[in-house]
Design a protein around this motif. Structure first.
Motif, PDB file in Angstrom:
ATOM      1  N   GLY A  61       0.783  -1.052  -0.052  1.00 16.84           N
ATOM      2  CA  GLY A  61       0.026   0.052  -0.035  1.00 16.84           C
ATOM      3  C   GLY A  61       1.036   1.200   0.223  1.00 16.84           C
ATOM      4  O   GLY A  61       0.373   2.477  -0.223  1.00 16.84           O
ATOM      5  N   TYR A 118      -1.315  -0.379   4.165  1.00 16.82           N
ATOM      6  CA  TYR A 118      -2.096  -1.349   4.808  1.00 16.82           C
ATOM      7  C   TYR A 118      -1.680  -1.805   6.129  1.00 16.82           C
ATOM      8  O   TYR A 118      -0.456  -2.439   6.277  1.00 16.82           O
ATOM      9  CB  TYR A 118      -2.606  -2.414   3.998  1.00 16.82           C
ATOM     10  CG  TYR A 118      -3.232  -1.954   2.767  1.00 16.82           C
ATOM     11  CD1 TYR A 118      -4.690  -1.526   2.931  1.00 16.82           C
ATOM     12  CD2 TYR A 118      -2.744  -2.185   1.675  1.00 16.82           C
ATOM     13  CE1 TYR A 118      -5.420  -1.231   1.560  1.00 16.82           C
ATOM     14  CE2 TYR A 118      -3.422  -1.576   0.330  1.00 16.82           C
ATOM     15  CZ  TYR A 118      -4.593  -1.170   0.309  1.00 16.82           C
ATOM     16  OH  TYR A 118      -5.502  -0.775  -0.642  1.00 16.82           O
ATOM     17  N   THR A 119      -2.391  -2.093   7.352  1.00 12.41           N
ATOM     18  CA  THR A 119      -2.019  -2.890   8.292  1.00 12.41           C
ATOM     19  C   THR A 119      -2.753  -4.278   8.277  1.00 12.41           C
ATOM     20  O   THR A 119      -3.748  -4.294   7.947  1.00 12.41           O
ATOM     21  CB  THR A 119      -2.556  -2.223   9.685  1.00 12.41           C
ATOM     22  OG1 THR A 119      -2.098  -0.771   9.513  1.00 12.41           O
ATOM     23  CG2 THR A 119      -2.274  -2.869  11.005  1.00 12.41           C
ATOM     24  N   LEU A 132       0.009  -6.991  -1.258  1.00 11.54           N
ATOM     25  CA  LEU A 132      -0.628  -7.283  -0.202  1.00 11.54           C
ATOM     26  C   LEU A 132      -1.406  -8.809  -0.034  1.00 11.54           C
ATOM     27  O   LEU A 132      -0.977  -9.471   0.969  1.00 11.54           O
ATOM     28  CB  LEU A 132      -1.873  -6.426  -0.016  1.00 11.54           C
ATOM     29  CG  LEU A 132      -2.723  -6.630   1.100  1.00 11.54           C
ATOM     30  CD1 LEU A 132      -2.203  -6.234   2.495  1.00 11.54           C
ATOM     31  CD2 LEU A 132      -3.879  -5.746   0.904  1.00 11.54           C
ATOM     32  N   SER A 149     -12.297  -9.517   7.078  1.00 12.70           N
ATOM     33  CA  SER A 149     -11.166  -8.105   6.927  1.00 12.70           C
ATOM     34  C   SER A 149     -11.265  -7.468   5.528  1.00 12.70           C
ATOM     35  O   SER A 149     -11.669  -8.544   4.820  1.00 12.70           O
ATOM     36  CB  SER A 149      -9.847  -8.276   7.293  1.00 12.70           C
ATOM     37  OG  SER A 149      -9.212  -9.402   6.600  1.00 12.70           O
ATOM     38  N   TYR A 165      -9.554  -5.144   2.357  1.00 12.58           N
ATOM     39  CA  TYR A 165      -8.733  -4.012   1.848  1.00 12.58           C
ATOM     40  C   TYR A 165      -9.144  -3.592   0.484  1.00 12.58           C
ATOM     41  O   TYR A 165      -9.357  -4.371  -0.243  1.00 12.58           O
ATOM     42  CB  TYR A 165      -7.351  -4.751   1.865  1.00 12.58           C
ATOM     43  CG  TYR A 165      -7.118  -5.378   2.802  1.00 12.58           C
ATOM     44  CD1 TYR A 165      -6.033  -4.731   4.128  1.00 12.58           C
ATOM     45  CD2 TYR A 165      -7.220  -6.796   3.402  1.00 12.58           C
ATOM     46  CE1 TYR A 165      -5.604  -5.379   5.044  1.00 12.58           C
ATOM     47  CE2 TYR A 165      -6.860  -7.252   4.541  1.00 12.58           C
ATOM     48  CZ  TYR A 165      -5.846  -6.497   5.403  1.00 12.58           C
ATOM     49  OH  TYR A 165      -5.336  -7.057   6.545  1.00 12.58           O
ATOM     50  N   CYS A 205      -8.754  -0.426  -3.004  1.00 11.44           N
ATOM     51  CA  CYS A 205      -8.033   0.440  -3.467  1.00 11.44           C
ATOM     52  C   CYS A 205      -8.618   0.709  -4.817  1.00 11.44           C
ATOM     53  O   CYS A 205      -8.726  -0.268  -5.907  1.00 11.44           O
ATOM     54  CB  CYS A 205      -6.582   0.241  -3.742  1.00 11.44           C
ATOM     55  SG  CYS A 205      -5.563   1.497  -4.574  1.00 11.44           S
ATOM     56  N   GLN A 252     -10.020  -1.333   5.118  1.00 10.03           N
ATOM     57  CA  GLN A 252      -9.023  -0.227   5.076  1.00 10.03           C
ATOM     58  C   GLN A 252      -9.169   0.023   3.497  1.00 10.03           C
ATOM     59  O   GLN A 252      -9.018  -0.742   2.678  1.00 10.03           O
ATOM     60  CB  GLN A 252      -7.525  -0.843   5.286  1.00 10.03           C
ATOM     61  CG  GLN A 252      -7.432  -1.279   6.834  1.00 10.03           C
ATOM     62  CD  GLN A 252      -5.961  -1.912   6.970  1.00 10.03           C
ATOM     63  OE1 GLN A 252      -5.247  -1.456   6.514  1.00 10.03           O
ATOM     64  NE2 GLN A 252      -6.178  -2.989   7.919  1.00 10.03           N
ATOM     65  N   SER A 299      -7.733   2.419   0.424  1.00 11.59           N
ATOM     66  CA  SER A 299      -6.540   3.269  -0.097  1.00 11.59           C
ATOM     67  C   SER A 299      -6.907   4.206  -1.089  1.00 11.59           C
ATOM     68  O   SER A 299      -7.527   3.982  -2.009  1.00 11.59           O
ATOM     69  CB  SER A 299      -5.316   2.344  -0.676  1.00 11.59           C
ATOM     70  OG  SER A 299      -4.509   3.338  -1.161  1.00 11.59           O
ATOM     71  N   VAL A 351      -3.721   4.945   3.003  1.00 12.65           N
ATOM     72  CA  VAL A 351      -4.738   4.262   3.559  1.00 12.65           C
ATOM     73  C   VAL A 351      -5.365   4.407   4.687  1.00 12.65           C
ATOM     74  O   VAL A 351      -4.718   5.283   5.720  1.00 12.65           O
ATOM     75  CB  VAL A 351      -4.211   2.575   4.009  1.00 12.65           C
ATOM     76  CG1 VAL A 351      -4.988   1.752   4.508  1.00 12.65           C
ATOM     77  CG2 VAL A 351      -3.562   2.016   2.673  1.00 12.65           C
ATOM     78  N   THR A 408      -9.027   3.908   7.350  1.00 11.79           N
ATOM     79  CA  THR A 408      -9.667   2.957   8.047  1.00 11.79           C
ATOM     80  C   THR A 408     -11.228   3.518   7.721  1.00 11.79           C
ATOM     81  O   THR A 408     -11.337   4.620   7.530  1.00 11.79           O
ATOM     82  CB  THR A 408      -9.778   2.602   9.551  1.00 11.79           C
ATOM     83  OG1 THR A 408      -9.850   3.836  10.306  1.00 11.79           O
ATOM     84  CG2 THR A 408      -8.209   1.847   9.649  1.00 11.79           C
TER      85      THR A 408
END
Ligand code: FES
Length: 251
Positions: free
Chosen positions: A37, A96-97, A120, A183, A185, A187, A209, A211, A243, A245
């Motif tokens: 990310g 990203y976490t 990722l 979860s 993610y 973008c 999350q 981006s 990124v 949340t």
């Protein structure tokens, strides 16, 4: 942050207006490995401002970037050849976490929002997770990295006109696939992020999350060109993001 003159190994067209750029650090120079990310800022000959491009993949000495040649800077970039050098300011942004305790992440990318999800996905698989990747494009000739993602994880491709994969948008696939995720993610272009935001299942804080893309100048938090309003006050997309949340986002 790190400033390195990389050598270009490859700058190849892989889809309509989309290029893959592979760079190698000089011998003896240790590059900081990116967090998925994060992005780099490229100095392109004849351009005053650097161009931010997200990192798709990396190894100890190499970086792979995927970009769309759609403006003066990126069109000039597409004309670079293997063997030439590019000055790269790297290690930029808050990536990203990885949610370590999750097992079934969903990754949703649209267009040139797809590349950062590749690195990722690889890290999530390494962490023992089983991601689903949903990759959205407009038409078949824009599709890229389908086989690369499919080699890592279950992958669904959508095109808006139905010329490849499932017809429709990433949000249609998210609904139809029936994947129970813990979860998320994503973008891509802002309308896509908004649609995902509106449709995503409730998740504990920090587990969804997003981006964002913004016009940038410095790329490292100094000029405020990229600032945006969030639930926690103004943030700089280049340094506090890209990124954010779900809890931070204000549309
Ligand atoms: Fe300068 Fe973000 S681009 S602060």
């Amino acid at each position: 942050m790190q400033l390195i003159d990389y050598m270009i190994l490859e700058n190849t067209k892989i889809a309509r207006e989309v290029y893959r750029l592979t760079l190698e650090a000089p011998p003896g120079v240790r590059q900081e490995l990116p967090v998925p990310g994060q992005f780099v800022n490229l100095q392109i000959d004849g351009c005053y401002l650097r161009r931010p491009i997200s990192v798709c993949d990396w190894s100890e000495r190499r970086l792979t970037l995927i970009y769309k040649a759609v403006g003066t800077g990126t069109e000039k970039l597409a004309a670079y050849s293997p063997g030439e050098t590019l000055n790269v300011l790297g290690g930029l942004g808050n990536g990203y976490t990885i949610i370590r305790e999750a097992r079934h992440p969903v990754l949703i990318g649209g267009g040139v929002g797809v590349p950062p999800l590749y690195g990722l996905a690889r890290e999530l698989v390494r962490a023992g997770q089983q991601p689903l990747a949903i990759l959205g494009f407009n038409t078949a000739d824009e599709v890229f990295y389908e086989t690369e993602f499919a080699a890592l994880c279950r992958t669904v491709v959508t095109t808006a006109d139905g010329s490849h994969g499932e017809k429709g948008f990433v949000t249609d696939a998210l609904k139809n696939v029936g994947f129970v995720y813990d979860s998320l993610y994503t973008c891509g272009p802002e309308p896509m992020l908004r649609a995902v935001y509106d449709q995503a299942a409730p998740l504990p804080p920090g587990r969804a999350q997003f981006s964002f893309e913004r016009r940038m100048a410095c790329g490292f938090g100094a000029c405020m060109v990229c600032s945006c309003r969030t639930a926690e006050g103004y943030k700089r997309v280049c340094k506090d993001g890209p990124v954010l949340t779900r809890e931070e986002i204000l549309w």
